[in-house]
Enzyme design. Structure first.
Site, PDB file in Angstrom:
ATOM      1  N   HIS A   1      92.263 -20.873 -30.853  1.00 47.31           N
ATOM      2  CA  HIS A   1      92.419 -20.935 -29.394  1.00 47.31           C
ATOM      3  C   HIS A   1      93.831 -21.352 -28.998  1.00 47.31           C
ATOM      4  CE1 HIS A   1      90.764 -25.322 -29.504  1.00 47.31           C
ATOM      5  NE2 HIS A   1      92.057 -25.394 -29.285  1.00 47.31           N
TER       6      HIS A   1
ATOM      7  N   ASP B   1      90.302 -22.732 -34.543  1.00 52.90           N
ATOM      8  CA  ASP B   1      89.592 -21.464 -34.334  1.00 52.90           C
ATOM      9  C   ASP B   1      90.489 -20.426 -33.644  1.00 52.90           C
ATOM     10  OD1 ASP B   1      89.768 -22.384 -31.728  1.00 52.90           O
ATOM     11  OD2 ASP B   1      87.607 -22.465 -31.369  1.00 52.90           O
TER      12      ASP B   1
ATOM     13  N   ASP C   1      95.398 -26.909 -19.522  1.00 50.20           N
ATOM     14  CA  ASP C   1      93.955 -27.126 -19.465  1.00 50.20           C
ATOM     15  C   ASP C   1      93.605 -28.584 -19.170  1.00 50.20           C
ATOM     16  OD1 ASP C   1      94.942 -27.977 -21.912  1.00 50.20           O
ATOM     17  OD2 ASP C   1      93.831 -26.536 -23.092  1.00 50.20           O
TER      18      ASP C   1
ATOM     19  N   GLU D   1      88.619 -20.005 -26.197  1.00 56.27           N
ATOM     20  CA  GLU D   1      87.850 -19.972 -27.428  1.00 56.27           C
ATOM     21  C   GLU D   1      87.646 -18.530 -27.892  1.00 56.27           C
ATOM     22  OE1 GLU D   1      87.831 -22.585 -28.793  1.00 56.27           O
ATOM     23  OE2 GLU D   1      86.750 -24.238 -27.847  1.00 56.27           O
TER      24      GLU D   1
HETATM   25  C1  F6R Z   1      95.692 -28.543 -25.468  1.00 60.43           C
HETATM   26  C2  F6R Z   1      95.541 -27.175 -25.876  1.00 60.43           C
HETATM   27  C3  F6R Z   1      94.952 -26.814 -27.208  1.00 60.43           C
HETATM   28  C4  F6R Z   1      95.656 -27.503 -28.384  1.00 60.43           C
HETATM   29  C5  F6R Z   1      94.949 -27.143 -29.691  1.00 60.43           C
HETATM   30  C6  F6R Z   1      95.606 -27.793 -30.879  1.00 60.43           C
HETATM   31  O1  F6R Z   1      96.245 -28.601 -24.172  1.00 60.43           O
HETATM   32  O2  F6R Z   1      95.879 -26.311 -25.128  1.00 60.43           O
HETATM   33  O3  F6R Z   1      95.024 -25.419 -27.373  1.00 60.43           O
HETATM   34  O4  F6R Z   1      96.983 -27.094 -28.413  1.00 60.43           O
HETATM   35  O5  F6R Z   1      93.614 -27.537 -29.630  1.00 60.43           O
HETATM   36  O6  F6R Z   1      95.442 -29.161 -30.819  1.00 60.43           O
HETATM   37  P1  F6R Z   1      96.234 -30.123 -31.810  1.00 60.43           P
HETATM   38  O7  F6R Z   1      97.662 -29.975 -31.478  1.00 60.43           O
HETATM   39  O8  F6R Z   1      95.721 -31.503 -31.466  1.00 60.43           O
HETATM   40  O9  F6R Z   1      95.898 -29.681 -33.190  1.00 60.43           O
END
Ligand code: F6R
Length: 262
Positions: free
Chosen positions: A138, A136, A67, A143
């Site tokens: 994701h 959440d 992403d 989302e």
């Molecule tokens: C980022 C991504 C997100 C993160 C998620 C957890 O490329 O795909 O799904 O993996 O938001 O973020 P952290 O690791 O910072 O808790």
């Protein structure tokens, strides 16, 4: 699904790095799917370490990131392209032209998203996808409510994600409201998936994703239908799971038979 639990984040990061290394060594033109955020940082520093000690080469590896924030250029310090350069690509022997991150400045979103999917297909598909999990549920930026069959597309970020990610920005208002993300369907097509989670803040969502029902309200729960998915959890992130004894028993059995059991 495999669930590997260790006391510390450092331990799970090293184990995840060993898995990535073993997979890359087994196949030419390996296609690696990557995530940003805090969760894979330990993995990336372990991979850098292996590369710098000549234990692992990325010369034949191609990467696709999940992403990118919509509206941020690759040279913006909070863009995911910048994150990947600083935290991994600049320190390993990878050919940067083979590192793909969605273009957050694209004017023609639909064509771009189709093109990104096509690039993955043309490369033979993703051999191993690295994931973190949002509080959440994701994966990528899928989302709650994302179709489980979704493909690469523009998504509006959930208020919770904006709150969680505001720690990287000067203030909450600077967090982009949109992102381009691979879909849940895109992610599920990876031949293998690993998800890294650490800390108490992830415990509840990890329990729901692994032991709750599959639901579009928790994108990570869709990983339950994947044939080859491994969770790497520290004890805090695993603390709300009900079946820890079973996961430990399976890991022990793997040691005995010398084979991974999914
Ligand atoms: C980022 C991504 C997100 C993160 C998620 C957890 O490329 O795909 O799904 O993996 O938001 O973020 P952290 O690791 O910072 O808790």
């Amino acid at each position: 699904m495999r669930v590997i639990i260790r006391k510390t984040y450092e331990e799970i990061s090293l184990l995840a790095a060993e898995l990535v290394k073993s997979r890359i060594e087994k196949k030419d033109n390996f296609v690696l799917g990557l995530a940003t955020g805090s969760s894979p940082l330990g993995l990336y520093s372990a991979l850098i370490n292996m590369n710098q000690k000549n234990l692992l080469s990325f010369k034949n590896v191609k990467t696709f990131n999940l992403d990118e924030y919509y509206g941020l250029r690759g040279d913006h310090p909070q863009s995911y392209r910048y994150f990947m350069d600083v935290n991994l690509f600049n320190h390993i022997d990878i050919d940067k032209s083979r590192t793909m991150v969605p273009d957050g400045t694209t004017k023609n979103l639909e064509d771009f998203c189709l093109w990104y999917e096509q690039q993955i297909k043309n490369s033979g598909g993703i051999d191993l996808q690295v994931l973190g999990i949002g509080s959440d549920g994701h994966i990528g930026f899928n989302e709650p409510g994302s179709p489980l069959s979704s493909r690469t597309r523009l998504i509006a970020l959930d208020a919770q994600t904006i709150e969680d990610n505001s720690r990287f920005f000067k203030d909450k208002n600077q967090v982009p409201r949109f992102a381009i993300t691979m879909g849940v369907g895109t992610i599920l097509e990876a031949k293998e998936i690993i998800l890294i989670a650490s800390g108490k803040k992830k415990a509840q969502i990890i329990a729901k994703a692994i032991e709750g029902p599959i639901t579009g309200l928790i994108s990570a729960s869709a990983l339950q239908i994947h044939k080859r998915c491994t969770y790497f959890l520290d004890e805090d992130a695993a603390s709300e799971l009900n079946r820890i004894d079973y996961y430990r028993f399976v890991e022990e059995a793997e040691g005995t038979i010398g084979k991974e059991i999914f």
